[in-house]
Scaffold this active site. Sequence first.
Site, PDB file in Angstrom:
ATOM      1  N   ASP A 213       0.827  -1.212   0.000  1.00 18.16           N
ATOM      2  CA  ASP A 213       0.000   0.000   0.000  1.00 18.16           C
ATOM      3  C   ASP A 213       0.857   1.255   0.000  1.00 18.16           C
ATOM      4  O   ASP A 213       2.074   1.203   0.185  1.00 18.16           O
ATOM      5  CB  ASP A 213      -0.959  -0.007   1.202  1.00 18.16           C
ATOM      6  CG  ASP A 213      -0.283  -0.417   2.506  1.00 18.16           C
ATOM      7  OD1 ASP A 213       0.959  -0.369   2.583  1.00 18.16           O
ATOM      8  OD2 ASP A 213      -0.997  -0.794   3.447  1.00 18.16           O
TER       9      ASP A 213
ATOM     10  N   ASP B 296      -7.471  -3.207  14.251  1.00 19.11           N
ATOM     11  CA  ASP B 296      -8.868  -3.481  13.890  1.00 19.11           C
ATOM     12  C   ASP B 296      -8.977  -4.677  12.936  1.00 19.11           C
ATOM     13  O   ASP B 296     -10.029  -4.925  12.364  1.00 19.11           O
ATOM     14  CB  ASP B 296      -9.509  -2.237  13.258  1.00 19.11           C
ATOM     15  CG  ASP B 296      -8.772  -1.763  12.009  1.00 19.11           C
ATOM     16  OD1 ASP B 296      -7.779  -2.436  11.606  1.00 19.11           O
ATOM     17  OD2 ASP B 296      -9.176  -0.738  11.433  1.00 19.11           O
TER      18      ASP B 296
ATOM     19  N   HIS C 272      -7.145  -5.082  10.128  1.00 15.01           N
ATOM     20  CA  HIS C 272      -6.885  -4.797   8.714  1.00 15.01           C
ATOM     21  C   HIS C 272      -5.562  -5.400   8.246  1.00 15.01           C
ATOM     22  O   HIS C 272      -4.642  -5.616   9.031  1.00 15.01           O
ATOM     23  CB  HIS C 272      -6.966  -3.299   8.402  1.00 15.01           C
ATOM     24  CG  HIS C 272      -5.824  -2.447   8.863  1.00 15.01           C
ATOM     25  ND1 HIS C 272      -5.974  -1.421   9.765  1.00 15.01           N
ATOM     26  CD2 HIS C 272      -4.516  -2.425   8.523  1.00 15.01           C
ATOM     27  CE1 HIS C 272      -4.813  -0.818   9.951  1.00 15.01           C
ATOM     28  NE2 HIS C 272      -3.903  -1.422   9.213  1.00 15.01           N
TER      29      HIS C 272
ATOM     30  N   GLU D  38      -9.575  -1.904   5.418  1.00 19.85           N
ATOM     31  CA  GLU D  38     -10.198  -1.667   6.712  1.00 19.85           C
ATOM     32  C   GLU D  38     -11.438  -2.557   6.871  1.00 19.85           C
ATOM     33  O   GLU D  38     -11.926  -3.131   5.892  1.00 19.85           O
ATOM     34  CB  GLU D  38     -10.607  -0.189   6.818  1.00 19.85           C
ATOM     35  CG  GLU D  38      -9.440   0.788   6.707  1.00 19.85           C
ATOM     36  CD  GLU D  38      -8.609   0.882   7.994  1.00 19.85           C
ATOM     37  OE1 GLU D  38      -8.547  -0.104   8.755  1.00 19.85           O
ATOM     38  OE2 GLU D  38      -8.027   1.956   8.217  1.00 19.85           O
TER      39      GLU D  38
HETATM   40  C1  GLP Z   1      -0.439   0.130   8.613  1.00 17.55           C
HETATM   41  C2  GLP Z   1      -0.080  -0.634   7.359  1.00 17.55           C
HETATM   42  C3  GLP Z   1      -0.330  -2.117   7.533  1.00 17.55           C
HETATM   43  C4  GLP Z   1       0.329  -2.573   8.829  1.00 17.55           C
HETATM   44  C5  GLP Z   1      -0.304  -1.877   9.987  1.00 17.55           C
HETATM   45  C6  GLP Z   1       0.208  -2.343  11.332  1.00 17.55           C
HETATM   46  O1  GLP Z   1      -1.788   0.402   8.699  1.00 17.55           O
HETATM   47  N1  GLP Z   1      -0.808  -0.186   6.207  1.00 17.55           N
HETATM   48  O2  GLP Z   1       0.191  -2.828   6.419  1.00 17.55           O
HETATM   49  O3  GLP Z   1       0.198  -3.969   8.961  1.00 17.55           O
HETATM   50  O4  GLP Z   1      -0.032  -0.489   9.816  1.00 17.55           O
HETATM   51  O5  GLP Z   1       1.268  -1.537  11.743  1.00 17.55           O
HETATM   52  P1  GLP Z   1       2.232  -1.848  12.945  1.00 17.55           P
HETATM   53  O6  GLP Z   1       3.123  -2.948  12.487  1.00 17.55           O
HETATM   54  O7  GLP Z   1       2.987  -0.561  13.147  1.00 17.55           O
HETATM   55  O8  GLP Z   1       1.405  -2.226  14.110  1.00 17.55           O
END
Ligand code: GLP
Length: 274
Positions: free
Chosen positions: A67, A148, A150, A155
Amino acid sequence: MRVIILEDAEAVAQRALSFFDRMLRQKPDAVLGLATGSTPLRLYEKLSEGCQAGDLRFSDVTTFNLDEYIGLPAGHSQSYRQFMQKHLFQHIDIDPGRTHLPDVANLSFDRGESSLRCEDWQARGAAYDQMIHAAGGIDLQLLGLGRDGHIGFNEPGSSLASRTRIKALTRQTRADNSHFFASIEQVPRLSITMGIGSILQARQCLLMATGAHKSPAVTAMIEGPVTARVPASALQMHPAAVVILDQEAASGLQHRDDYQDAETLQQALESLDH
Ligand code: GLP
């Protein structure tokens, strides 16, 4: 779904490294799907160290990130392109031309207006899926997990059949990601993300989750129903999904003994190949 529960985040990163190591030995020109966020940072350090030590080679590897934010100025330190550059690409022998993130150039709303037509916006996602297809598809897709549930920026409520497209970020995700920015107001509201259907086409998916704050999403992903309310639960439909957890992230799971028994058998089977 293969569930691997390890002691701590360091062990999770080390185990994730072993999947990349095996993939790169089997297929030096592998197509890797990459993720951002805090969770894979230690893995990226290990991949960088492995490359610098001469144990891992990326010169024939192609990458596609999950993304990218929409609306940040080009070169912004928190764009996912810059993130990947800083934490991985600049430390390994990868050809920059083989590293791909969704193209967000010229995509922004200025006072609610865009210089591009709606169909141009929508074409960006389809073009990304087409590039992945043309590269032969993703061999190993790394994933993190939002609180959440995702994956990518899919989402809750995202179609489980979705393709790469533009998605709005939820308030919770913007708050969760705000520690990378000066304030929540600076966190973009839009992204382009691979769809859940796009992610499920990877030959293998590898999700890492660490920390107690991920425990409810982990439990829902693994032991709850497959539902668009928990996008990561779609991985239950994937024939080769691996989830690597630390003790805290796994703390809400009811069937830990079963996962451990299955993992013991899996490792015994894999040792037959050595
Ligand atoms: C963002 C990214 C996701 C990632 C998520 C979790 O939203 N788009 O791909 O998995 O964060 O992040 P973290 O690893 O900092 O908890």
